[in-house]
Design a protein around this motif. Structure first.
Motif, mmCIF file in Angstrom:
data_model
loop_
_atom_site.group_PDB
_atom_site.id
_atom_site.type_symbol
_atom_site.label_atom_id
_atom_site.label_comp_id
_atom_site.label_asym_id
_atom_site.label_seq_id
_atom_site.Cartn_x
_atom_site.Cartn_y
_atom_site.Cartn_z
ATOM 1 N N PRO A 280 0.834 -1.208 0.000
ATOM 2 C CA PRO A 280 0.000 0.000 0.000
ATOM 3 C C PRO A 280 0.867 1.255 0.000
ATOM 4 O O PRO A 280 1.972 1.262 0.555
ATOM 5 C CB PRO A 280 -0.795 -0.117 1.307
ATOM 6 C CG PRO A 280 -0.743 -1.566 1.663
ATOM 7 C CD PRO A 280 0.581 -2.064 1.168
ATOM 8 N N GLU A 281 0.370 2.309 -0.602
ATOM 9 C CA GLU A 281 1.148 3.545 -0.707
ATOM 10 C C GLU A 281 1.492 4.118 0.667
ATOM 11 O O GLU A 281 2.587 4.638 0.867
ATOM 12 C CB GLU A 281 0.395 4.575 -1.547
ATOM 13 C CG GLU A 281 0.342 4.220 -3.031
ATOM 14 C CD GLU A 281 -0.214 5.340 -3.877
ATOM 15 O OE1 GLU A 281 -0.608 6.392 -3.307
ATOM 16 O OE2 GLU A 281 -0.259 5.186 -5.117
ATOM 17 N N GLU A 282 0.573 4.029 1.605
ATOM 18 C CA GLU A 282 0.842 4.568 2.935
ATOM 19 C C GLU A 282 1.982 3.812 3.612
ATOM 20 O O GLU A 282 2.838 4.404 4.276
ATOM 21 C CB GLU A 282 -0.414 4.500 3.807
ATOM 22 C CG GLU A 282 -0.237 5.055 5.222
ATOM 23 C CD GLU A 282 0.259 6.494 5.248
ATOM 24 O OE1 GLU A 282 0.995 6.858 6.193
ATOM 25 O OE2 GLU A 282 -0.058 7.265 4.312
ATOM 26 N N ALA A 283 2.026 2.500 3.435
ATOM 27 C CA ALA A 283 3.110 1.698 4.010
ATOM 28 C C ALA A 283 4.446 2.068 3.372
ATOM 29 O O ALA A 283 5.469 2.172 4.059
ATOM 30 C CB ALA A 283 2.824 0.213 3.809
ATOM 31 N N LEU A 284 4.448 2.293 2.071
ATOM 32 C CA LEU A 284 5.675 2.706 1.386
ATOM 33 C C LEU A 284 6.108 4.098 1.835
ATOM 34 O O LEU A 284 7.306 4.356 2.018
ATOM 35 C CB LEU A 284 5.456 2.692 -0.130
ATOM 36 C CG LEU A 284 5.244 1.309 -0.764
ATOM 37 C CD1 LEU A 284 4.800 1.457 -2.210
ATOM 38 C CD2 LEU A 284 6.517 0.475 -0.672
ATOM 39 N N ARG A 285 5.159 4.987 2.024
ATOM 40 C CA ARG A 285 5.468 6.355 2.469
ATOM 41 C C ARG A 285 6.134 6.333 3.860
ATOM 42 O O ARG A 285 7.124 7.025 4.089
ATOM 43 C CB ARG A 285 4.198 7.199 2.492
ATOM 44 C CG ARG A 285 4.446 8.653 2.891
ATOM 45 C CD ARG A 285 3.166 9.462 2.904
ATOM 46 N NE ARG A 285 2.682 9.702 1.554
ATOM 47 C CZ ARG A 285 1.642 9.104 0.995
ATOM 48 N NH1 ARG A 285 0.955 8.197 1.694
ATOM 49 N NH2 ARG A 285 1.274 9.379 -0.239
ATOM 50 N N ARG A 286 5.574 5.543 4.746
ATOM 51 C CA ARG A 286 6.139 5.455 6.101
ATOM 52 C C ARG A 286 7.566 4.924 6.071
ATOM 53 O O ARG A 286 8.443 5.416 6.777
ATOM 54 C CB ARG A 286 5.285 4.540 6.973
ATOM 55 C CG ARG A 286 3.932 5.109 7.387
ATOM 56 C CD ARG A 286 3.256 4.194 8.377
ATOM 57 N NE ARG A 286 4.048 4.065 9.599
ATOM 58 C CZ ARG A 286 4.140 2.959 10.320
ATOM 59 N NH1 ARG A 286 3.527 1.851 9.932
ATOM 60 N NH2 ARG A 286 4.859 2.932 11.426
ATOM 61 N N ARG A 287 7.806 3.907 5.260
ATOM 62 C CA ARG A 287 9.149 3.335 5.181
ATOM 63 C C ARG A 287 10.133 4.325 4.543
ATOM 64 O O ARG A 287 11.281 4.413 4.966
ATOM 65 C CB ARG A 287 9.099 2.026 4.390
ATOM 66 C CG ARG A 287 8.556 0.868 5.233
ATOM 67 C CD ARG A 287 7.989 -0.258 4.376
ATOM 68 N NE ARG A 287 7.556 -1.362 5.222
ATOM 69 C CZ ARG A 287 6.430 -1.366 5.927
ATOM 70 N NH1 ARG A 287 5.635 -0.308 5.908
ATOM 71 N NH2 ARG A 287 6.103 -2.400 6.664
ATOM 72 N N SER A 288 9.679 5.056 3.552
ATOM 73 C CA SER A 288 10.538 6.052 2.932
ATOM 74 C C SER A 288 10.953 7.115 3.936
ATOM 75 O O SER A 288 12.144 7.457 4.060
ATOM 76 C CB SER A 288 9.815 6.696 1.745
ATOM 77 O OG SER A 288 10.525 7.817 1.264
ATOM 78 N N GLU A 289 9.979 7.628 4.655
ATOM 79 C CA GLU A 289 10.275 8.672 5.637
ATOM 80 C C GLU A 289 11.213 8.168 6.722
ATOM 81 O O GLU A 289 12.141 8.864 7.145
ATOM 82 C CB GLU A 289 8.973 9.179 6.262
ATOM 83 C CG GLU A 289 8.095 9.946 5.274
ATOM 84 C CD GLU A 289 6.728 10.274 5.861
ATOM 85 O OE1 GLU A 289 6.431 9.789 6.987
ATOM 86 O OE2 GLU A 289 5.957 10.996 5.193
ATOM 87 N N PHE A 290 11.005 6.944 7.172
ATOM 88 C CA PHE A 290 11.840 6.402 8.241
ATOM 89 C C PHE A 290 13.249 6.092 7.746
ATOM 90 O O PHE A 290 14.241 6.502 8.360
ATOM 91 C CB PHE A 290 11.204 5.137 8.817
ATOM 92 C CG PHE A 290 12.048 4.463 9.867
ATOM 93 C CD1 PHE A 290 12.168 5.015 11.127
ATOM 94 C CD2 PHE A 290 12.741 3.300 9.581
ATOM 95 C CE1 PHE A 290 12.967 4.409 12.100
ATOM 96 C CE2 PHE A 290 13.536 2.684 10.526
ATOM 97 C CZ PHE A 290 13.642 3.241 11.795
ATOM 98 N N LEU A 291 13.353 5.370 6.651
ATOM 99 C CA LEU A 291 14.659 4.924 6.179
ATOM 100 C C LEU A 291 15.532 6.082 5.704
ATOM 101 O O LEU A 291 16.752 6.093 5.944
ATOM 102 C CB LEU A 291 14.492 3.906 5.050
ATOM 103 C CG LEU A 291 13.849 2.573 5.451
ATOM 104 C CD1 LEU A 291 13.564 1.728 4.212
ATOM 105 C CD2 LEU A 291 14.735 1.811 6.437
#
Length: 384
Positions: A280-291
């Motif tokens: 899901p896009e939200e899951a990808l967004r969270r990982r991008s911001e964190f990593l």
């Protein structure tokens, strides 16, 4: 009458397979004369009181069986299902899926199917599980002949049930026109039977889709840079099987923008981890911001190790990052320790390498790690 029919069905299902149909005919004709139509019979009430459906389920189901005028056939069917070993909950679910099952002729339709399945080596409990999952296909499809193909192909009844649990439509498609051509084509693409079984456990439609559509899915997977026969090919098929070209393009653009990748980096990442297309896009967004923002990883670093994006944030990425940060801040770990190499370790290996050696120098580390795995950041980790 229901109790009598239940005894009859149980006796039939446990009888030798030499002539079960003729045995069934003798018993039914001798003990259960036809019951005339009952003017006071209420289908909806029967579905609730006898079959265990909820009132909304019964209202919906009753519309599909307007021809049902008495409890004669339904009683026989329920006794038959009970004889197979279906629980009350299983019976209710089965009838809700296929109300017309209550109108089936036990002797002419249902019993022969059980005889055929028994002949394939299925136990009564296995047949009961199949009935509860098959929906209309148990009643309408040539189920025994299809299982004669599926059981050796999938290797076991349990392996076969995995895709059926996702979609009972596997039982409804013609073997010669649809299933076998799809299997043959996937084999031509370099997938062995074991790979196809694993693929269909997740995406049953790879066997049941129109063969033309299966070829389109394969072409789409190759278009991601994943060649036929490669280790990632099955993963790529899973990733694109439920997406059309427009959705894939949209997801690729989102990944490129979110992780700051070049075209080449995007292509490399997706070819190594096609599963990204299913996130899901939200899951990808969270990982991008964190990593990128928190851990400080460069886009190129992530693109060459894209599997890192597929790991759980709460279960792995965040807890292990805080442990590494704590150990480095307290001089307990080399500053050059690679984050990715800690992420790919199993839980046991991670604990043995990064938690256990510091019992004396950091006595609260194990407890703090357990706490952060639950979603809470301990004070010790906040201050580092």
């Amino acid at each position: 009458m229901l109790r009598l029919r239940c005894c009859i069905a149980s006796h039939i299902l446990s009888a030798p397979s030499t002539s079960p149909i003729s045995h069934l005919r003798r018993l039914l004709s001798a003990t259960a004369p036809p019951i005339p139509s009952n003017p006071g019979f209420a289908v909806e009430d029967y579905l609730v009181d006898t079959c265990g459906l909820t009132r909304p389920q019964a209202l919906k189901a009753s519309r599909r069986i307007p021809q049902l005028k008495s409890s004669s056939k339904p009683d026989a069917v329920l006794a038959f299902l009970a004889g197979l070993g279906l629980t009350s909950a299983d019976v209710a679910a089965t009838v809700a899926k296929d109300p017309k099952l209550l109108c089936a002729d036990v002797e002419k339709t249902l019993a022969p199917k059980v005889v055929g399945l028994t002949g394939l080596g299925l136990s009564r409990s296995e047949i009961a599980r199949l009935v509860s999952l098959a929906g209309t296909h148990f009643r309408c499809a040539p189920i025994a002949s299809r299982l004669q193909y599926y059981l050796p192909f999938f290797g076991s009844f349990e392996n076969f049930l995995r895709p059926v649990k996702r979609s009972s439509y596997l039982l409804g498609f013609d073997l010669e026109r649809t299933v076998k051509p799809n299997v043959a084509f996937l084999q031509e693409c370099g997938l062995g039977d074991c790979d196809i079984v694993k693929l269909c456990a997740v995406v049953p439609r790879m066997l049941t889709a129109n063969p033309k559509r299966v070829r389109e899915i394969v072409a789409c997977a190759e278009g991601l840079g994943v060649p036929c026969g490669s280790g990632m090919f099955r993963e790529a098929l899973q990733a694109v099987s439920l997406l059309n070209e427009e959705k894939i393009t949209t997801k690729l653009e989102f990944l490129k923008r979110m992780f700051g990748w070049s075209d080449a980096e995007l292509s490399h990442a997706v070819s190594k981890a096609p599963v990204l297309l299913r996130r899901p896009e939200e899951a990808l967004r969270r990982r991008s911001e964190f990593l990128i923002s928190e851990v400080g990883l460069k886009p190129a670093y992530i693109a060459h190790r894209p599997v890192i994006i597929s790991y759980s944030m709460e279960g792995r990425l965040i807890p292990r990052y805080y442990v590494l940060r704590f150990l480095k801040a307290n001089g307990l770990l080399d500053q050059n320790q690679d984050y990715y190499n800690t992420i790919v370790l199993s839980e046991m290996a991670f604990v043995e390498k990064f938690i256990c050696p510091h019992k004396e120098s950091a006595p609260d580390l194990a407890e703090d790690y357990a706490t952060i795995c639950k979603g809470e950041v301990p004070t010790n980790f906040r201050s580092t």
